[in-house]
Design an enzyme around this catalytic site. Structure first.
Site, short mmCIF file in Angstrom:
data_model
loop_
_atom_site.label_atom_id
_atom_site.label_comp_id
_atom_site.label_asym_id
_atom_site.label_seq_id
_atom_site.Cartn_x
_atom_site.Cartn_y
_atom_site.Cartn_z
N ARG A 106 0.82 -1.21 0.00
CA ARG A 106 0.00 0.00 0.00
C ARG A 106 0.86 1.27 0.00
O ARG A 106 0.49 2.29 0.59
CB ARG A 106 -0.96 0.02 1.19
CG ARG A 106 -1.95 -1.11 1.22
CD ARG A 106 -2.89 -1.10 0.03
NE ARG A 106 -3.81 -2.22 0.10
CZ ARG A 106 -3.56 -3.43 -0.37
NH1 ARG A 106 -2.40 -3.68 -0.98
NH2 ARG A 106 -4.43 -4.41 -0.26
N SER A 146 -11.52 -0.40 2.87
CA SER A 146 -10.66 -0.69 4.02
C SER A 146 -10.09 0.61 4.58
O SER A 146 -9.36 1.31 3.88
CB SER A 146 -9.52 -1.62 3.60
OG SER A 146 -10.03 -2.85 3.12
N GLU A 191 -5.31 3.68 6.13
CA GLU A 191 -4.99 3.62 4.70
C GLU A 191 -5.59 4.84 4.01
O GLU A 191 -5.07 5.33 3.02
CB GLU A 191 -5.55 2.33 4.10
CG GLU A 191 -5.26 2.15 2.62
CD GLU A 191 -5.75 0.83 2.08
OE1 GLU A 191 -6.01 0.77 0.86
OE2 GLU A 191 -5.89 -0.14 2.84
#
Length: 338
Positions: free
Chosen positions: A164, A237, A333
């Site tokens: 990520r 998420s 995130e």
């Protein structure tokens, strides 16, 4: 180029936060960036690039310019017996590109079906799902510096991809806006079926793996776990799955024998953030207009009318409780925009 003033953002972020921006600019080509580089007003303003708003949280109105790509198109650059190299406009909807690849029998990104956002964001976020990360398929990223006008081609290794993460998340690279991304996709049948949840559904339902069947299965799994932003505001998420040392994981496993885990090549262990949050009792939790999705504890939701600060406050509460219970600090995130 399209320029709008005092622009509402509730339909430009999947959380549905009712923020506004002083200015919104859609760019479609290099000539638009050239114009902005020469524009004194633009150069004096605070600027933030934005895609489909699927991985950010507005904590307040944005005072400055939001720069949004409308660069479209898919160009075939090279093709041999094993692979095809495609150049894709950064403003193309990611799932439209996945659908295009599947329809044309190009292998590699089918596991990434239904991930929200644009092609440009895929290269920034290093999106991943069901055992595949997009960095495995990116060959190059073409970007412009919106202050200096410089053009640069970032090769895959230049992007410093990790879980990520890409170099474009660093402050020193925040003023680069992506124009095109080059993807190398496979032409011969080859699937990534190592991810347990995906493999289990295919096996239990006796589904023969094809590009279309895998795409359909991934979409079905995602829809069963994640709410539709058009119905319930969310950014998918919210937290990154934490990676801990083997020693830390062994300690956790002693106390929590059922803890899920994903061993990493360097010996560390990835632990599902959703499981940690669920163990703290947050799955299905609701506080006014904000909450945690009942089917997936990793997803924070806006039931309608929530502010960004309310969502952020719930996130901080969850971070504190997970840290207290497990000694692990979760990191969003989702990017916070002030």
């Amino acid at each position: 180029m399209d320029i709008r003033q005092d622009y509402p953002l509730s339909k430009r972020n999947t959380f549905g936060i009712a923020a506004r921006t002083d200015w919104w600019i859609d760019y479609t080509c290099d000539a638009d960036i050239d114009r902005l580089v020469k524009d004194e007003f633009f150069q004096d303003c605070r600027v933030q690039t934005i895609g489909e708003g699927s991985n950010l949280l507005f904590l307040a109105n944005f005072h400055g310019i939001l720069l949004h790509s409308e660069v479209k198109g898919i160009t075939e650059l090279h093709k041999d017996q094993d692979s095809i190299l495609l150049r894709v406009g950064s403003g193309m909807v990611w799932d439209d590109f996945v659908a295009y690849a599947v329809e044309n029998n190009y292998y590699g990104i089918e596991n990434l079906s239904l991930i929200p956002g644009q092609v440009g964001a895929s290269a920034v976020q290093n999106i991943g799902a069901y055992g595949v990360e997009v960095s495995q398929l990116i060959e190059a990223v073409h970007a412009r510096h919106y202050r200096t006008g410089e053009s640069r081609v970032f090769r895959n290794e230049d992007c410093r991809y990790a879980y990520r993460y890409s170099i474009f998340k660093e402050p020193d690279y925040a003023e680069w806006t992506i124009m095109y991304v080059d993807y190398r996709l496979r032409l011969k049948p080859s699937f990534s079926l190592e991810y347990k949840a995906l493999a289990k559904v295919l096996e239990e339902e006796r589904i023969t793996p094809t590009l279309q069947s895998i795409r359909d299965t991934v979409i079905r799994i995602r829809n069963s776990k994640l709410p539709d932003p058009a119905t319930i505001g969310n950014a998918g998420s919210f937290f990154v799955n934490p990676v801990v040392s083997a020693e830390k994981f062994n300690t956790l496993q002693t106390e929590y024998p059922s803890i899920p885990s994903y061993p990493q090549p360097d010996g560390s262990v990835k632990v599902p953030a959703g499981w940690l949050i669920e163990q703290c009792g947050y799955k299905g939790h609701r506080s006014g207009a904000v909450g945690v999705y009942e089917h997936q504890a990793l997803v924070l939701v806006n039931y309608g009318g929530a502010t960004g600060t309310q969502v952020g406050a719930l996130a901080e509460e969850i971070i504190g409780n997970v840290r207290q219970k497990f000694g692990i600090t979760l990191h969003p995130e989702v990017k916070y925009i002030l």
